[in-house]
Write a protein that holds these residues in place. Structure first.
Motif, PDB file in Angstrom:
ATOM      1  N   PRO A  10       0.826  -1.213   0.000  1.00  0.00           N
ATOM      2  CA  PRO A  10       0.000   0.000   0.000  1.00  0.00           C
ATOM      3  C   PRO A  10       0.854   1.254   0.000  1.00  0.00           C
ATOM      4  O   PRO A  10       2.026   1.216   0.383  1.00  0.00           O
ATOM      5  CB  PRO A  10      -0.806  -0.132   1.306  1.00  0.00           C
ATOM      6  N   ARG A  11       0.259   2.349  -0.419  1.00  0.00           N
ATOM      7  CA  ARG A  11       0.954   3.639  -0.445  1.00  0.00           C
ATOM      8  C   ARG A  11       0.285   4.599   0.539  1.00  0.00           C
ATOM      9  O   ARG A  11      -0.590   5.371   0.159  1.00  0.00           O
ATOM     10  CB  ARG A  11       0.943   4.244  -1.851  1.00  0.00           C
ATOM     11  N   GLY A 102       2.845  -3.546  11.179  1.00  0.00           N
ATOM     12  CA  GLY A 102       4.293  -3.662  11.094  1.00  0.00           C
ATOM     13  C   GLY A 102       4.772  -4.159   9.740  1.00  0.00           C
ATOM     14  O   GLY A 102       5.663  -3.554   9.119  1.00  0.00           O
ATOM     15  N   LEU A 103       4.198  -5.257   9.248  1.00  0.00           N
ATOM     16  CA  LEU A 103       4.672  -5.845   8.002  1.00  0.00           C
ATOM     17  C   LEU A 103       4.350  -4.970   6.794  1.00  0.00           C
ATOM     18  O   LEU A 103       5.149  -4.880   5.855  1.00  0.00           O
ATOM     19  CB  LEU A 103       4.070  -7.237   7.820  1.00  0.00           C
ATOM     20  N   ARG A 104       3.195  -4.323   6.811  1.00  0.00           N
ATOM     21  CA  ARG A 104       2.886  -3.431   5.685  1.00  0.00           C
ATOM     22  C   ARG A 104       3.858  -2.247   5.642  1.00  0.00           C
ATOM     23  O   ARG A 104       4.264  -1.816   4.562  1.00  0.00           O
ATOM     24  CB  ARG A 104       1.449  -2.933   5.797  1.00  0.00           C
ATOM     25  N   SER A 105       4.209  -1.724   6.806  1.00  0.00           N
ATOM     26  CA  SER A 105       5.179  -0.623   6.835  1.00  0.00           C
ATOM     27  C   SER A 105       6.538  -1.094   6.332  1.00  0.00           C
ATOM     28  O   SER A 105       7.197  -0.409   5.534  1.00  0.00           O
ATOM     29  CB  SER A 105       5.292  -0.070   8.259  1.00  0.00           C
ATOM     30  N   GLN A 106       6.982  -2.262   6.798  1.00  0.00           N
ATOM     31  CA  GLN A 106       8.263  -2.793   6.341  1.00  0.00           C
ATOM     32  C   GLN A 106       8.244  -3.083   4.843  1.00  0.00           C
ATOM     33  O   GLN A 106       9.212  -2.809   4.127  1.00  0.00           O
ATOM     34  CB  GLN A 106       8.597  -4.065   7.130  1.00  0.00           C
ATOM     35  N   HIS A 107       7.113  -3.626   4.373  1.00  0.00           N
ATOM     36  CA  HIS A 107       6.970  -3.937   2.952  1.00  0.00           C
ATOM     37  C   HIS A 107       7.029  -2.662   2.118  1.00  0.00           C
ATOM     38  O   HIS A 107       7.688  -2.622   1.064  1.00  0.00           O
ATOM     39  CB  HIS A 107       5.635  -4.654   2.742  1.00  0.00           C
ATOM     40  N   ARG A 108       6.348  -1.624   2.568  1.00  0.00           N
ATOM     41  CA  ARG A 108       6.338  -0.366   1.832  1.00  0.00           C
ATOM     42  C   ARG A 108       7.748   0.235   1.761  1.00  0.00           C
ATOM     43  O   ARG A 108       8.179   0.729   0.709  1.00  0.00           O
ATOM     44  CB  ARG A 108       5.380   0.615   2.511  1.00  0.00           C
ATOM     45  N   ILE A 109       8.464   0.223   2.878  1.00  0.00           N
ATOM     46  CA  ILE A 109       9.820   0.774   2.902  1.00  0.00           C
ATOM     47  C   ILE A 109      10.727  -0.023   1.980  1.00  0.00           C
ATOM     48  O   ILE A 109      11.521   0.544   1.216  1.00  0.00           O
ATOM     49  CB  ILE A 109      10.366   0.785   4.344  1.00  0.00           C
ATOM     50  N   ASP A 136      11.283   1.139  13.953  1.00  0.00           N
ATOM     51  CA  ASP A 136      10.150   2.059  13.840  1.00  0.00           C
ATOM     52  C   ASP A 136       8.866   1.352  13.444  1.00  0.00           C
ATOM     53  O   ASP A 136       7.792   1.655  13.975  1.00  0.00           O
ATOM     54  CB  ASP A 136      10.472   3.161  12.825  1.00  0.00           C
ATOM     55  N   ALA A 137       8.948   0.416  12.500  1.00  0.00           N
ATOM     56  CA  ALA A 137       7.743  -0.300  12.069  1.00  0.00           C
ATOM     57  C   ALA A 137       7.107  -1.078  13.225  1.00  0.00           C
ATOM     58  O   ALA A 137       5.886  -1.005  13.421  1.00  0.00           O
ATOM     59  CB  ALA A 137       8.052  -1.225  10.892  1.00  0.00           C
ATOM     60  N   PRO A 138       7.869  -1.823  14.033  1.00  0.00           N
ATOM     61  CA  PRO A 138       7.247  -2.493  15.191  1.00  0.00           C
ATOM     62  C   PRO A 138       6.656  -1.525  16.216  1.00  0.00           C
ATOM     63  O   PRO A 138       5.632  -1.830  16.834  1.00  0.00           O
ATOM     64  CB  PRO A 138       8.411  -3.289  15.805  1.00  0.00           C
ATOM     65  N   SER A 320       7.494   9.365  12.192  1.00  0.00           N
ATOM     66  CA  SER A 320       8.163  10.527  11.600  1.00  0.00           C
ATOM     67  C   SER A 320       9.443  10.109  10.885  1.00  0.00           C
ATOM     68  O   SER A 320       9.794  10.656   9.831  1.00  0.00           O
ATOM     69  CB  SER A 320       8.470  11.572  12.672  1.00  0.00           C
ATOM     70  N   ARG A 321      10.148   9.095  11.430  1.00  0.00           N
ATOM     71  CA  ARG A 321      11.354   8.603  10.773  1.00  0.00           C
ATOM     72  C   ARG A 321      11.007   7.793   9.519  1.00  0.00           C
ATOM     73  O   ARG A 321      11.690   7.872   8.504  1.00  0.00           O
ATOM     74  CB  ARG A 321      12.176   7.745  11.745  1.00  0.00           C
ATOM     75  N   MET A 322       9.943   7.000   9.585  1.00  0.00           N
ATOM     76  CA  MET A 322       9.528   6.249   8.398  1.00  0.00           C
ATOM     77  C   MET A 322       9.075   7.185   7.285  1.00  0.00           C
ATOM     78  O   MET A 322       9.355   6.951   6.106  1.00  0.00           O
ATOM     79  CB  MET A 322       8.419   5.262   8.755  1.00  0.00           C
TER      80      MET A 322
END
Length: 589
Positions: A10-11, A102-109, A136-138, A320-322
């Protein structure tokens, strides 16, 4: 069943940390709604138990109604079973929310860095990317996890407040006014905590970056005897992280102490008011038991409320870091019709247009990496037809323009997976690509052939071997029908002259009629190209063949002669001049 990771990451919005949290919450609104529903039911079932206990005591014990006593006990048993069931389902939803967030954030990065790798690395350090994925994602996921209990806390607090107001106005007002005051007191501790956590997070990213850079250059450091200096620098930065962590620990300890002290003081006062209510005759024995049981139950919502505030602060700092990582060269969504297949690739900044079907070399005294990045969509500026490359969908750009960087990238896995990462080609095609890159000696030197394992980053191979394997991979992938342009940046910089000559001849033979762009100043490579574009100050100043430019352009001659190795021998493979369809030798200045 939810399949992770998502087929297409996702974006989320990266306008601000709050916008990111909102958009991610919207993506998993179903699981968040389910978690909130069962969180309310779970806490509600626990909140009803004190009420049932008080009514059962009044009706069954004080008034002697045996039927009411039995019904009350049965109802308590049902509530206990319901609490266990609802708690299990709530926990399942909470874990799902944690994993999704968590996983969606990691996947997006991960996808963002893969799509904009060079541009991202120019604005964000490696340590920041690593910390965003690992830390950060967790932390953001922790906020998604506690959402269910947070919703249950709000609803049960309101229900209990209404019930206590019906029992006794003083006790009810004490709860209605006291709990918001407790939350406000916690905010006084959380605000300085947020600033210190942000500083600590920044120091962690700097330390991770320094560690990654040191490990990457370990061989060089050992060669020049610089290990002690960098060890001392790492130790110094590590102590800065430790001191920042200690500064975080102070407010964190105060907050945790407040999570025990403030609810304890609040519940003590509530119990004292209930006891005086019985003495004054305003409350019955059953009411006293109910208030006492509610008092014990409210400890959990109070602690949950402070945990929600604490995790909100940590998540906001982490997000904010992500957002900083995801904002680096975030390409706008592509709209409109894609350029036709075979559209010209043009760079307005340099004035360069790539002629389809030819092997074109780019030569400059300054590095041409930025120009290659523009062609690959990693930096803005190039055009494919009438469309900006960076505005096109990244997957479409990768499918049509293949960029192989100067530094070879290998990963842990078999030799076959290095050359054919998508497992789309036969052994014969893989071997042909290895032959083109003159890398069959790498294959013969491995005990299990294509099934041999390659260590992380190919560290058990020489620089020249890694470069030739990366070239073989690029040649194989460029053979797919969707690939229109192959861009190679210094593909032979780590090999000797004889190997370079073989690679140049075989590469030309394999790319006949295909659009190929080479960034190189090697005479052995340039002599095999159909066309050479000479750039000075980032602009094309001369075009022609290698031999015509050698004879007519002193600037070109200086760059090429300076690049050539003093002991380089002539090509070992005879060269046949280009066919008549190749561009003329006329120099265009």
């Amino acid at each position: 069943m939810i399949t992770l990771p998502d087929p297409v990451p996702p974006r989320p919005s990266v306008d601000s940390p709050v916008a990111y949290i909102r958009s991610m919450a919207a993506l998993q609104r179903r699981t968040l709604a389910g978690a909130a529903l069962f969180g309310v039911l779970w806490m509600g079932a626990q909140a009803v138990i004190p009420v049932v206990v008080g009514n059962t005591i009044d009706a069954g014990l004080v008034l002697g109604r045996t039927g009411d006593l039995v019904r009350g006990c049965v109802l308590l048993a049902v509530l206990a079973l319901a609490t266990a069931f609802l708690g299990t389902v709530r926990h399942r939803f909470a874990v799902s929310n944690w994993l999704l967030g968590g996983l969606r954030s990691q996947h997006r990065i991960g996808h963002h860095v893969a799509d904009h790798g060079l541009a991202v690395s120019g604005r964000v350090t490696t340590g920041e990317v690593v910390q965003s994925v690992s830390t950060d994602a967790p932390r953001f996921a922790d906020l998604m996890d506690i959402a269910a209990r947070g919703a249950g806390t709000v609803v049960t607090f309101l229900a209990m407040a209404v019930y206590l107001l019906r029992i006794d106005l003083v006790i009810g007002l004490f709860v209605v006014i006291g709990m918001p005051l407790l939350a406000a007191a916690s905010l006084g501790v959380i605000r300085p905590l947020q600033k210190r956590q942000a500083l600590h997070r920044e120091r962690e990213g700097e330390l991770t970056t320094l560690g990654a850079d040191t490990v990457a250059g370990l061989r060089v450091l050992r060669g020049i005897g610089g290990e002690e200096q960098f060890t001392g620098r790492y130790t110094e930065r590590s102590q800065e992280v430790r001191r920042a962590g200690v500064r975080v620990a102070g407010p964190q300890a105060v907050l945790q102490a407040a999570q025990v002290l403030l609810p304890g003081a609040f519940l003590t006062g509530l119990t004292w008011l209930a006891g005086h209510g019985v003495v004054d005759g305003r409350l019955s024995v059953g009411d006293l038991v109910t208030v006492y049981a509610v008092t014990a139950f409210l400890k959990m919502p109070l602690e949950t409320a402070t945990q929600v505030l604490s995790r909100w602060v940590r998540a906001k700092v982490a997000v904010s870091r992500m957002v900083a990582v995801l904002s680096a060269s975030e390409a706008p969504s592509a709209v409109g019709v894609l350029p036709d297949s075979g559209s010209l690739l043009h760079d307005p900044e340099s004035g360069l247009t790539i002629t389809p079907g030819l092997m074109t070399a780019l030569v400059s005294a300054e590095p041409c990496v930025a120009l290659a990045d523009r062609f690959g969509g990693f930096a803005p500026g190039a055009l494919l037809g009438d469309r900006a490359v960076e505005d096109l969908p990244a997957d479409q750009v990768r499918a049509r323009i293949l960029l192989s960087e100067a530094e070879p990238r290998l990963f842990t896995g078999t030799l076959r997976s290095q050359i054919d990462p998508f497992a789309r080609h036969s052994d014969e095609e893989v071997l042909e690509a290895l032959h083109t890159a003159d890398a069959l000696d790498v294959l013969s030197g491995l005990p299990e052939g294509l099934s041999s394992m390659i260590a992380e980053r190919g560290r058990d191979l020489s620089g020249g071997q890694r470069q030739r394997l990366a070239l073989a991979r690029a040649v194989l992938l460029a053979g797919q029908p969707s690939v229109e342009v192959l861009v190679l940046v210094e593909p032979t910089s780590a090999v000797d002259a004889h190997t370079e000559a073989r690679i140049a001849e075989r590469l030309r033979a394999s790319r006949v009629g295909c659009t190929t762009v080479l960034v190189s100043s090697s005479p052995l490579v340039l002599d095999r190209c159909d066309r050479v574009e000479f750039l000075d100050g980032g602009r094309v100043v001369a075009s022609g063949t290698h031999r015509s430019l050698l004879a007519s352009d002193a600037g070109y001659r200086d760059v090429v002669v300076r690049t050539a190795s003093p002991d380089a021998s002539p090509p070992s493979v005879p060269y046949t001049p280009s066919a008549p369809s190749a561009p003329s030798d006329e120099v265009v200045s």
